[in-house]
Design a protein around this motif. Structure first.
Motif: not given
Length: 387
Positions: A263-282
């Motif tokens: 789920r973590l990978y899919e959420s990242w892959y399907n987002s627009d936050n590929h390079f910088f991620g969602f943020g600290n402790q998200e």
């Protein structure tokens, strides 16, 4: 300097005593003693980093961990609670700056590798004693981790001190028991692979039939001891070591880790936050009303810090491998310990984590001390060259 050396010698074992006692006694007072001691040590560590910056610059991993620390500090401003994020960051700061101090003290010859190994031995004994206490009291059923990963992080230093399993076998044995009794699957896998890599590398670099026989006996002893421990905890074994728990197609495998990582990978892959991620402790805020961290440096960094976070980890891997080849030129006999450390690092990064804990100082302490040994051997080789 003298005060910090004293606190490393006796404060490190005391930290573990207070940490585990606070859990066993469910005491906030004891826990706060532990936190206060860490805070005092962190202040002294920061001070030593400022005072000895010119020596620290000679540490080959210094610039990497400086960038690592700066990047993660900047991410604190993306945390929903800056102060909570900073508290966790302070744990990383403890080991990032702590290994710099160990390099300085080793460089100045005031606190050497053998001195630090003596500290590690004390902490291993404390961890083993508390593991037995948790087991006998039955508390291990609710807090089965105890100090298994802490012991795993110290184990490369214990391995190095054995000089090919010829010394300090007692500490190998109690380290193994402290991990086996807790039945922590991840710690057990990393412990086994770390030993296997070290044994094969050491045997290849300096072969002897005595070393071959000793290694086989040690592995057989550990194997039979493991079977005995498993037999004594049958009810727990059936659940934690069932076939389904190791099935990569089962979402609930690994206590739910497979599903969580997916789920973590899919959420990242399907987002627009590929390079910088969602943020600290998200990663811990994904489920409303229930905070659960990724339990993986790899997937946690990917989700929180994106490709940038993965790049940070990959650079560390590259630097460790390069260090292995550099070290091997001057000390082939002991170079396998770096491969063992690398194997443990990759495994723990993947299915657990070590960057968010102060305990990582034991694991990464091997790097400054091995560099100092390599530099001394390099200098010796240069002096002894014929003119």
């Amino acid at each position: 300097m003298k005060l910090l050396i004293f606190l490393i010698k006796w404060g490190f074992p005391l930290l573990l005593v207070t940490d585990l006692s606070s859990e066993l006694l469910d005491s906030a007072i004891v826990l706060n003693i532990s936190r206060a001691l860490r805070l005092v040590m962190l202040v002294l560590i920061v001070k030593e980093n400022v005072l000895h910056y010119n020596i620290i610059k000679k540490f080959k991993f210094f610039r990497y961990f400086l960038v690592f620390g700066i990047v993660l500090f900047l991410y604190l401003f993306t945390d929903r609670d800056f102060f909570e994020g900073f508290w966790i960051y302070s744990k990383m700061l403890f080991w990032i700056l702590g290994i710099n101090v160990l390099f300085v003290y080793g460089f100045k010859n005031v606190f050497t590798l053998s001195d630090f190994i003596e500290v590690v031995k004390k902490v291993v004994v404390v961890a083993f004693v508390f593991t037995i206490m948790f087991y006998i009291s039955g508390y291990i059923k609710t807090d089965y981790n105890v100090a298994s990963y802490l012991v795993l992080f110290m184990y490369p230093l214990i391995l190095l001190s054995t000089e090919g399993y010829s010394k300090n076998k007692f500490f190998v044995a109690i380290s193994a028991l402290a991990i086996l009794i807790t039945l922590k699957r991840g710690a057990m896998i990393a412990f086994a692979l770390g030993n296997f890599v070290y044994y094969l590398g050491n045997l290849k670099n300096d072969f002897s039939f005595k070393k071959l026989t000793t290694g086989i006996l040690i592995f057989l002893t550990l194997g039979f001891t493991g079977l005995y421990v498993f037999e004594s905890q049958k009810d727990t074994i059936e659940d934690r070591f069932s076939e389904e728990q190791f099935d990569p197609d089962n979402e609930k495998a690994g206590s739910g880790r497979v599903g969580m990582y997916t789920r973590l990978y899919e959420s990242w892959y399907n987002s627009d936050n590929h390079f910088f991620g969602f943020g600290n402790q998200e990663d811990s805020h994904r489920n409303v009303g229930r905070r659960t961290h990724a339990h993986s440096d790899i997937f946690g960094f990917l989700y929180n810090h994106g490709i940038l976070g993965i790049i940070l980890i990959l650079i560390l891997y590259i630097k460790v491998i390069k260090f292995y080849f550099s070290y091997r030129k001057y000390d082939k006999k002991n170079s396998a310990i770096i491969l063992s450390l690398f194997a443990i690092l990759v495994l723990v990064n993947f299915y657990s984590g070590m960057f968010r804990t102060t305990d990582a100082i034991y694991f990464f302490a091997l790097l400054p001390y091995l560099q100092l040994r390599r530099d001394a051997l390099k200098q010796s080789t240069y002096i002894n060259q014929p003119t």
